[in-house]
Design an enzyme around this catalytic site. Structure first.
Site, PDB file in Angstrom:
ATOM      1  CD  GLU A 123     -15.905 -16.624 -34.254  1.00 48.64           C
ATOM      2  OE1 GLU A 123     -15.914 -17.216 -35.334  1.00 48.64           O
ATOM      3  OE2 GLU A 123     -15.712 -17.195 -33.168  1.00 48.64           O
ATOM      4  CG  ASP A 139     -16.868 -20.068 -43.516  1.00 49.53           C
ATOM      5  OD1 ASP A 139     -16.886 -20.479 -42.342  1.00 49.53           O
ATOM      6  OD2 ASP A 139     -16.500 -18.927 -43.836  1.00 49.53           O
TER       7      ASP A 139
END
Lengths: 403, 264
Positions: free
Chosen positions: B52, B63
């Site tokens: 990924e 994130d």
């Protein structure tokens, strides 16, 4: 269809919900609570009463003839949101969202802030409602708005200085969203402007539209007719949508939003999102955005922390796209001159954000002539900006004492 | 154009021959473009089944600090979106692992959704994971991925309603990304029980495959997650290993994580 009845999630091609799935349940919960609250007269009554007995609504209007002499002689009328408790229009929205927080049973609120006006308003509402409160503020902004940091802490809020990215408002929003994703079960996000994912643009607008509803009637009472134009500064755009909204279907009334032109829109240092950006997705909504060819957000610049944001609310993008409102840039220098001019001619010290609307209005007045009336949103007061202004105008002497 | 190397067959095969699939995240361009390609290839050589690749983005709201720091460095080094296709091409030339791109939505919008799909397919990519694109807003991407045969991985969260779980299952192709806990990326000492419940709900809704991400950092956690999920996704722990100890440290961690996929 009347423009005033437009609701989210989309305003034309703009708006939507571009957020992680983890936030959808919270946005749905908030949206449903808001839709129910809108139908509940008790909610509206409580908000009106808070406005009356806590904020100080209705805010007055003030005609400023000595200032207007510098704008070609047009009549200029200020809507005095600067006189609200906490010093700006932000309290209107915060009280609405704090009431909603109580309705959905959450005990903690978070918010982002740029200039600190929304952070102070949120910390104030948290104190009033007994809620735990965390405010995210870019590290750059905590430095240039240190007084507001102290106010928030005194009010009992935790203030987190965000060190990521450009360390300004956009990064504070990122960090607040990360907090919300993590603590969504206990926490409500009191978003400060008409940007972000649905339902925020619609909901924040609805809490701010009282500005225009009051002002429209006040101007009619004073002058017997609607104003020629309504002006406001635009960062995310909450005070602007608040004063524009009541006039959206008055097609003869021009609506003009003034964006932060920073050091000039021909330079890279500005925050003129609609003037110089193009549509994209940021912070949960499709709207105009300052971005590079790859879609990376470009860091904005403005002397005013509250306008230093590379995005703008989707309803403004829509109003620009259909030609109902105009958006123009105003430089740092022009805004600071207007700040000083209003102060010297009328004894009213505006926030630097609001000074952008004043500077734009000076120019507009010369265009529209003596018979025109211009209603200006004076969205906030300048107390928080004294350090910036003192530095800019060289009002400190060498030892740091005022001259 | 070659047929797209999709992730579904690999996940099925790994569930037949082992506990399940190990999926690894790395940002493109960290610490440099070349090193990110080398690291990705090394991860596959050490037992990673699906890659990924994250496209660095200026405003990564999903994130945590480790990936934020890595992607900010990549951007500061001059990362361009087109580098993502370059990395996919170089990795797929050297490994058999399918390579997904994980990207926030605005870079795709600005590149052009159709053009992005065409260039990703041409580079040999498997599809997209879209952390801030929900199926409700994804009509253009659904059309582009149907046209090109690319996988599309949407997210499901513990707070998703049954209707939204069904929507994620119907809209996804390849697998559904089950967010293990409420939060952002970053290693955690225990992966939330909520993940197990979420995967059960996804499978009741008919998901052909569910992979669990957020918070997984050890081989033991991989083994635990693969008791109920079809794949385990590891990101921040690998990025931290790469940041601290280079390709070698990331490879060592990948080998440990891969041990968690094996039936003893």
């Amino acid at each position: 269809m009347a423009l005033r009845t437009q609701t989210g999630p989309y305003f034309g091609d703009f708006g939507g919900r571009f957020v992680p799935e983890s936030l959808i349940a919270a946005l749905d919960e908030l949206g449903e609570a808001y839709d129910l609250a809108k139908l509940d007269p008790a909610f509206g009554d409580e908000l009106l009463e808070l406005g009356r007995s806590y904020t100080g609504r209705p805010s007055i209007i003030t005609e400023v003839p000595r200032f207007a002499e510098h704008a070609g002689g047009a009549r200029i009328i200020l809507k005095r949101e600067d006189l609200n408790h906490t010093g700006s229009h932000k309290i209107n929205n915060v009280l609405g969202q704090a009431l909603l927080t109580r309705r959905i049973g959450k005990r903690r609120v978070i918010a982002e802030t740029g200039a600190g006006q929304h952070g102070v308003a949120t910390a104030t509402a948290a104190a009033l409602f007994g809620l735990e409160c965390t405010i995210y503020m870019g590290e750059v902004d905590t430095e240039r708005q240190a007084l507001n940091v102290a106010r928030m802490r005194l009010l009992g809020a935790e203030v987190v200085a965000v060190k990521a990215g450009s360390r300004t408002l956009k990064d504070a929003i990122n960090e607040a969203m990360r907090d919300w994703v993590t603590n969504v079960a206990t926490t409500n996000y009191i978003f400060g402007t008409v940007a972000g994912p649905h339902p925020f643009p619609e909901m924040v607008r609805d809490f701010q539209k009282i500005i225009g509803e009051e002002a429209r009637q006040q101007v009619l009472d004073l002058t017997g007719s609607l104003p020629t134009a309504v002006t406001a500064c635009v960062g995310g755009g909450s005070n602007a949508i608040g004063i524009f909204h009541a006039f959206l279907d008055d097609t003869d009334v021009r609506l003009i939003g003034y964006e932060a032109g920073g050091e000039g829109v021909e330079t890279e240092r500005h925050a003129a999102t609609i003037s110089k950006g193009r549509p994209g997705v940021l912070h949960g909504a499709r709207s105009y955005l300052l971005q590079d060819d790859d879609g990376q957000t470009i860091e904005s610049h403005s002397i005013s922390a509250g306008l230093d944001y590379p995005g703008v609310g989707p309803e403004h993008s829509w109003l620009a796209a259909i030609g109902r409102a105009e958006y123009r840039p105003v430089t740092d220098a022009a805004a600071m001159e207007a700040l000083r001019l209003l102060t010297r001619t009328e004894g009213i010290i505006p926030a630097i954000e609001s000074a952008h609307a004043l500077a734009g209005t000076l120019e507009l007045g010369r265009e529209v002539g003596r018979d025109a009336t211009i209603l200006v949103s004076l969205s906030g007061r300048g107390d928080k900006d004294m350090d910036t202004a003192a530095t800019y105008f060289d009002l400190y002497d060498a030892t740091g004492e005022t001259k | 154009m070659n047929p797209v190397r999709t992730v579904g067959p690999v996940i099925r095969r790994r569930n037949d021959e082992a506990r399940g699939a190990l999926i690894a995240y790395l940002p493109v361009g960290f610490p440099t473009l070349d090193e990110s390609v080398e690291a990705a290839v090394a991860l596959v050589e050490n037992g990673v089944d699906v890659l990924e690749l994250g496209l660095p983005y200026s405003d990564p709201v999903m994130d945590g600090p480790v990936i934020q720091a890595a992607t900010q460095q990549a951007l500061a080094n001059g990362f361009r979106v087109a580098d993502g296709f370059d990395a996919v091409r170089r990795i797929t030339e050297r490994t058999d692992a399918p390579v997904l791109i994980m990207t926030y939505w605005n870079p795709v919008v600005q590149y052009g959704v159709d053009r992005f799909a065409d260039d990703l397919a041409a580079a040999g990519g498997a599809g997209l994971i879209t952390p801030d694109l929900i199926p409700d807003e994804a009509a253009e991407w659904v059309a582009a991925s149907d046209r090109t045969g690319l996988d599309r991985v949407f997210l499901a969260a513990p707070t998703s309603t049954d209707a939204r779980i069904r929507q994620a299952v119907e809209a996804s192709r390849g697998f559904v990304y089950a967010v293990s806990t409420m939060g952002i990326t970053g290693a955690r000492s225990d992966v939330d029980q909520a993940a197990r419940t979420l995967v059960t709900r996804l499978s009741h809704a008919g998901a052909p495959a569910s992979c669990v991400g957020l918070g997984i950092s050890t081989g033991a956690q991989v083994a635990e997650v693969l008791e109920y999920a079809d794949g385990a996704i590891v990101g921040s722990a690998l990025v931290k290993a790469l940041a601290d100890g280079g390709v070698e440290a990331a490879s060592t961690l990948a080998a440990d994580l891969a041990r968690g996929t094996r039936v003893e």
